[in-house]
Each structure stands twice: as C-alpha cells, then as structure tokens.
Design an enzyme around this catalytic site. Sequence first.
Site, PDB file in Angstrom:
ATOM      1  CE  LYS A   1       2.267   8.382 -19.386  1.00  0.00           C
ATOM      2  NZ  LYS A   1       1.051   9.504 -19.394  1.00  0.00           N
TER       3      LYS A   1
ATOM      4  CD  GLU B   1      -5.203   2.986  -4.139  1.00  0.00           C
ATOM      5  OE1 GLU B   1      -4.927   2.565  -5.130  1.00  0.00           O
ATOM      6  OE2 GLU B   1      -4.402   3.638  -3.316  1.00  0.00           O
TER       7      GLU B   1
ATOM      8  CB  CYS C   1      -0.311   6.023  -2.944  1.00  0.00           C
ATOM      9  SG  CYS C   1       0.996   6.666  -2.662  1.00  0.00           S
TER      10      CYS C   1
ATOM     11  CD  GLU D   1       7.699   3.628  -4.344  1.00  0.00           C
ATOM     12  OE1 GLU D   1       6.698   3.318  -3.611  1.00  0.00           O
ATOM     13  OE2 GLU D   1       8.787   3.719  -4.072  1.00  0.00           O
TER      14      GLU D   1
END
Length: 506
Positions: free
Chosen positions: A183, A393, A292, A258
């Site tokens: 997905k 982040e 990331c 992850e």
Amino acid sequence: MSQVMEYQMFINGQWTSGHAGEKMEVINPCTQEVVATVPRATKQDVDDALGYARETFESGVWSNKPIEERSAVLMNAAMLAVANKDKLAYLESITSGATIRRTSTVDAAEVGATLLLSAMIAKELPLVEHSFFSPPWVAPMHTFWRREPIGVCAGITPWNFPLILAIFKIAPALVMGNSLVMKPASITPVTTLELGKLLYDAGVPAGVFNVITGPGSAVGNYMAGHPEVDKIAFTGSTAVGKSIAHLAADSIKRTTLELGGKSPILVLDDADMEVATNMCLLAFLFHSGQVCESGTRLLVPRHLQDELVERMIEKIKKMIIGDQMDIATDLGPIASNEQLNTIMDYVRIGKEEGAQLAYGGSRLTQGIYEKGFFFEPTIFINCNNRMTHAREEIFGPVQCVIPYDDEEEAIAIANDSLYGLGGGICSKNVARAQRIAGRLRTGTVWINTWHVLRPDAPFGGYKQSGYGRECCYHSLLAYSEVKHICQDLTPDGNDKLMNVLIGSNK
Ligand code: NDP
C-alpha cells in the site's frame, strides 16, 4: 494541461477499480494540477488482495520454486526497470516533486540494482545449514535447519521515495518466496502500481504481488491488524509506526519499522571547510529535506559556525529552486500542502523559541512559485538541542545549527535524541572520525558524505527510528523463518533422551 492518467489497483495479476469504484486524485505539487487518479480501496479490496496472496502462497506456485528460479525472475524485473527507467523517473518526479535529474539518475537505477543484488545475494545465502556438534546426551542425529518464506507480507510506504522504499520491501520479500501486498502513500501511488505490472511481466505469478491504493488510516490500519498478514514492513512516521507495532503485536506478526529521524552532523575542528559545506548542504537539502535520514542538527565548533554558515549561504544562493521536471532544477517543491504547513509551523516555533534565522524562513509564492508548494532553504543558528525544531522531525529544508565547545559535548548532543537513524562526521582525520562513528547511537554513520543508501549495505534505525534492517542480506533474513529439522538416526529410534525420561530398566 496534459491528460489525466487513470490508474487501477493491481490485484491477482489484473487491473481493478475496487469494490466501491471511488477514486482519489494525485497532483503535481509544482502546479497542483491533477495528473492521475487511483481507486480508493475498501476493506473488501484488502481482503481480496490478501486472499489472493494467501492462495498463491499456499499453492506453492512461487513459494516452492527453487530460489534460483525466483532470482532469475527478479533479474528479468531488474532489466525491465532499466528499460522503463525514463517512464518510472517521470512518474516519480511529477507526483512526488523529486527533481527529474535525481529520479532519472538515482531512483530508477536503484530499483534495478536492488532487484539484481537481492537476486544475487539470495543465491549465495546458506538456505540449509548443518550442525557440526553432536551432543553426548542424545543419540546420533541428522540435524539441520533451513530458511523458509514467512508467508503473506504487507508493505506500507510513505510519499518521499515511493519507488526506492517499495523496492526495498518487494525485492527481499519476493526472492525469499513470500507473497506480498503493498500500500503506497495516497499522494504518490502510481510508481508502485507500475511496479505491479513490471513484476508480472517479468514472471512473478498472478496473486503473488498486489498493490492496493487507499487511505492509510482506513486500509493501512486494517492491513496492520489483519489475520492474513504474517509480516508487516512499514516506512513512515514514528507515530504511525507505533500504532502499527501495537496492531501487529496482537497476532505476533513479524515486523520491520523504518521510522523518523533527527540526524546529527558533527563537523570536527579539523574538517576541510569546503567538504563540510558540501556535506552539510547535501545532508539537509536533498529532496528539499524530505528524507528520513536528513542531517538536520548541525553540530559545529563555536569558532567555525559563522564561516561554515556563510559558505553554505553562498552556495544556496546559486541553487535553482523550481519545476522538478526541469533538468536544471536543484530543489523541487514540497510534496504536499499539508507538509508545507508542517514546515512553516516548525519555522514559526523556532523563531518563537529564540533561534536566530540566518537564511530563508519563508514560503515562495511569487511568479513561477505561485501555484506550487515551495519553501526556501532555511538555516537557524545559535540553536540548542532542547529547542522543538532541534528535537522533532521537520521533514523540510530546515537546518538547525548548534555550536559546541568540545568533542565530548558534541557526541553527547548527537546522542541526545529519541531518534537514531543517521549520523555523520566531517573530518580530515580518518581514525578520529571512525572512533567517533563507533560512539554514535545511529543505524548509519556517514563520514564526509551523506544520504548514501546502498542496496548492498543494511539500512535502519536505532531507538525510535525503528527496528529491523532493509537492504543487503539483512533484509533477506528478515523475510524468512528458520526451521530446525532433527532426525534420529538410530535403527530402533532408541533415543538416549527417551532413556532419561523413562529410565533404561523399563
Ligand atoms: P505517515 O506515517 O503518515 O504515512 C506513511 C504511510 O503509512 C502512508 O502510506 C500512509 O497512508 C500510511 N498510514 C497513515 N496512517 C496509517 C495508519 N493509521 N495505519 C497504517 N498506515 C497508515 O508518514 P508520511 O507519509 O507523512 O511520511 C513522512 C514520515 O515518514 C516522516 O516522519 C519520515 O521520517 C518517515 N520516513 C521514514 C523513512 C525511513 O526509512 N526511516 C523513510 C521515509 C520516510 P496515506 O498516505 O494514505 O496516509
């Protein structure tokens, strides 16, 4: 405006519009024009895709094939990826905002290389191993263990690197004999759909690899808790990763996560300033910072802060920000309006908390930027590691420069984070850099470079950046179970352990 591409989902080797027949629009973040539509999957579509994946897994049509044959199919797929690289690069760029210069040189090539390397490594992997030891308390035995596929796997990916992050899951899952349902993120689903067709054309049987498109909060969430899923591999935010880990725990699914990062760059006092400038720019501006493992906490000796930042600004001024489809563009748009708003919020918070803005800080809205989601490269200086924009982040082109006074302090700041994905050191002294690399609590450490994700080296995080590793043989191990088979070789089956149990006189 060019014609809108109408995609369908790829389930059981066929294109399907799904049970509800509803669609989602995919836009070009540079112009906000709709470039494609994809189906909005329902839970029933997920059940279908997982059902076919289960059926093919149990049938053995792929799972029982010798690994050499599965590897050969992946090698075909690698060739097809190379043959279709221009199309893949175009679709990846127009939907994600990634520069065409990057997707046409890196992304499509990395898809091919990951397929090829997974196939090659799989053939070398010891699939069956024998023991060299014979315990004196048991009879002579033939004991060995072998790697087997896990079963039905599900993969969920984010929007920043749709192709690469999909292939990091697809290649190891398939070569090890699993069936898989992917997905992709709702704003960048088309290249994963293209991979469905490409793998089918390469020889992956119908039903083994399927792609569904739909909102993560509905269908992704449903997949993560679905009883038919044996393993889930997720790349995305730490918040969603936690919820997936909870759902997966209920049925003890194998899980690879992850997640996010806030990676520190340690510029040492012996660094070459030209190398440091390039490394620091690459670390936070690659894909406009939507990566990331971006280096977004720049730790620099206090006396070098001004010089380094001036050098960085000088180079930023020469960068071309614009249409990602233009080969001359260095920095494309932010992938979505939602992400742009997130970046603007963090910049506002940074200012409120007293960080000093050395460059940028604004959305670009005039002229060619009028319709797109563009944000200036932004540098905050004289920050400290407790500030919100230094801890969380941002996922945008925002650098947070933290001056330090000695090496021990820099290492302590670097490790003072919930995350542990990437880290980097800039130094002319190789031994010193490697010594410090050993002290960083991160899954990857780059020295004098950044963002090098290689299919031949493991990638993943420490701490809340996730668990498990993708790429290299590490990911092949993560898509297989180990079965120990132990056979008594004595003619009468008179195992010594049996004697221990019932006593030798009975
Ligand atoms: P999200 O976590 O929001 O989404 C990632 C994927 O998960 C998308 O496919 C999304 O679907 C789906 N999803 C969303 N909610 C759920 C849910 N409740 N259950 C199951 N699936 C769900 O991240 P973003 O897409 O916004 O990507 C940015 C984040 O990803 C950043 O934090 C970044 O650090 C991280 N990331 C980590 C990487 C790594 O390798 N460690 C690599 C790249 C990104 P939908 O699109 O439909 O919402």
